[in-house]
Design an enzyme around this catalytic site. Sequence first.
Site, PDB file in Angstrom:
ATOM      1  N   HIS A  46      16.239  69.308  70.586  1.00  0.00           N
ATOM      2  CA  HIS A  46      16.715  67.953  70.865  1.00  0.00           C
ATOM      3  C   HIS A  46      16.659  67.147  69.565  1.00  0.00           C
ATOM      4  CE1 HIS A  46      12.472  66.988  70.783  1.00  0.00           C
ATOM      5  NE2 HIS A  46      12.230  67.738  71.850  1.00  0.00           N
TER       6      HIS A  46
ATOM      7  N   ASP B 198       3.263  66.111  68.392  1.00  0.00           N
ATOM      8  CA  ASP B 198       2.100  66.973  68.619  1.00  0.00           C
ATOM      9  C   ASP B 198       1.090  66.663  67.510  1.00  0.00           C
ATOM     10  OD1 ASP B 198       3.182  68.972  70.819  1.00  0.00           O
ATOM     11  OD2 ASP B 198       4.785  68.616  69.395  1.00  0.00           O
TER      12      ASP B 198
ATOM     13  N   GLN C 257       0.100  80.832  72.997  1.00  0.00           N
ATOM     14  CA  GLN C 257      -0.336  79.440  73.105  1.00  0.00           C
ATOM     15  C   GLN C 257      -0.183  78.868  74.507  1.00  0.00           C
ATOM     16  OE1 GLN C 257       2.666  78.249  70.081  1.00  0.00           O
ATOM     17  NE2 GLN C 257       2.974  76.431  71.334  1.00  0.00           N
TER      18      GLN C 257
ATOM     19  N   GLY D 104      12.485  76.303  70.323  1.00  0.00           N
ATOM     20  CA  GLY D 104      13.863  76.226  70.802  1.00  0.00           C
ATOM     21  C   GLY D 104      14.069  75.092  71.784  1.00  0.00           C
ATOM     22  N   ASN D 105      15.196  75.151  72.510  1.00  0.00           N
ATOM     23  CA  ASN D 105      15.606  74.059  73.403  1.00  0.00           C
ATOM     24  C   ASN D 105      15.623  72.744  72.606  1.00  0.00           C
ATOM     25  OD1 ASN D 105      14.762  72.028  76.045  1.00  0.00           O
ATOM     26  ND2 ASN D 105      16.467  73.437  76.164  1.00  0.00           N
TER      27      ASN D 105
ATOM     28  N   HIS E 275      13.651  67.529  67.218  1.00  0.00           N
ATOM     29  CA  HIS E 275      13.676  68.711  66.351  1.00  0.00           C
ATOM     30  C   HIS E 275      14.674  68.506  65.198  1.00  0.00           C
ATOM     31  CE1 HIS E 275      12.610  70.691  70.355  1.00  0.00           C
ATOM     32  NE2 HIS E 275      11.610  71.053  69.605  1.00  0.00           N
TER      33      HIS E 275
ATOM     34  N   SER F  64      11.057  65.399  74.556  1.00  0.00           N
ATOM     35  CA  SER F  64      10.316  66.641  74.754  1.00  0.00           C
ATOM     36  C   SER F  64      11.162  67.583  75.582  1.00  0.00           C
ATOM     37  CB  SER F  64       9.011  66.351  75.499  1.00  0.00           C
ATOM     38  OG  SER F  64       8.454  67.563  75.985  1.00  0.00           O
ATOM     39  N   SER F  65      11.052  68.864  75.248  1.00  0.00           N
ATOM     40  CA  SER F  65      11.780  69.854  76.047  1.00  0.00           C
ATOM     41  C   SER F  65      11.306  69.805  77.500  1.00  0.00           C
ATOM     42  CB  SER F  65      11.546  71.255  75.487  1.00  0.00           C
ATOM     43  OG  SER F  65      11.963  71.292  74.138  1.00  0.00           O
ATOM     44  N   ARG F  66      10.071  69.368  77.710  1.00  0.00           N
ATOM     45  CA  ARG F  66       9.530  69.348  79.079  1.00  0.00           C
ATOM     46  C   ARG F  66      10.032  68.160  79.892  1.00  0.00           C
ATOM     47  NH1 ARG F  66       4.697  71.943  76.374  1.00  0.00           N
ATOM     48  NH2 ARG F  66       4.617  74.020  77.285  1.00  0.00           N
TER      49      ARG F  66
END
Length: 280
Positions: free
Chosen positions: A31, A149, A58, A28-29, A34, A184-186
């Site tokens: 961007h 990834d 994970q 999710g989240n 994705h 990245s979501s991060r």
Amino acid sequence: MEILDTAAAVAEWRARGSGSVALVPTMGNLHAGHLALMAAAREHAERVVTSIFVNPLQFGPQEDLATYPRTFDADCAALEHAGVDAVFAPSVSEMYPQGGVSATTVNVAGITEMLCGSSRPGHFDGVATVVTKLFNIVRPDAAFFGEKDYQQLAVIRRMTADLCLGVDVRGMPIVRDPDGLALSSRNQYLKPDERRQALTLSAAIADCVDDLKQGARDFRALEARGWSQLTDAGFDPDYFEVRQANLAPAARDTTAFRVLAAGYLGRTRLIDNMGLELSA
Ligand code: AMP
């Protein structure tokens, strides 16, 4: 677009329609990275299903499971717009009904013991286990993953082959911000000065790829320089490695390279990688 929250509902959706099915697993989240996977899946298959599941298995005990950004309504709006047919968004207890744990896990030996696997023990077992479960629930013909990834993609390819899962695993290129930072979501954890520092990750990898292209083959020196570039920019590096595309150690006669790096800016862990294919 249908929103499904149980494996039984997915089975019912699967049985109701016909035609090929592509799965895009996510946490999710969403961007643009994705959404590029959704577009590729949409091109490829008649029916597209995305999973949204922040998989506790994970995450390490010190990692960001509790704070991982959850934006379900916005994600569904974006998926609807992308032409996705169904979203599978299970609860933790739906995926792990035995008290949130799985006695059975999937371990892909070798490839998970390097790079991110060294600093995130158990991470790839968590990924391989949840992806196996998602494949079994959805029974897709194809599944789409990002090269962002890269090691994860390699793990899933190997697992799919070893266990005869019969899914066509497709890897898609990394989507980046205009200045080069991989989406990245991060990234949203980064403070403004960290966002500027973060650029060094892609820049150092790109420098290394340029030098490989020019014929540099002292891999230890290239890695040491990348490491220094990261520390000079304020990163606490995790690794900076030149490898073959299949993640085996690079050699002088390698024709397909992958340069991979990871590091922390403050508490935020970022990863990136780039490939280089030389014509024989
Ligand atoms: P995540 O939600 O972070 O687990 O990612 C779900 C999928 O999206 C994975 O296959 C990722 O590799 C892929 N992905 C994440 N960021 C990007 C990106 N910037 N470009 C391409 N794919 C990405």
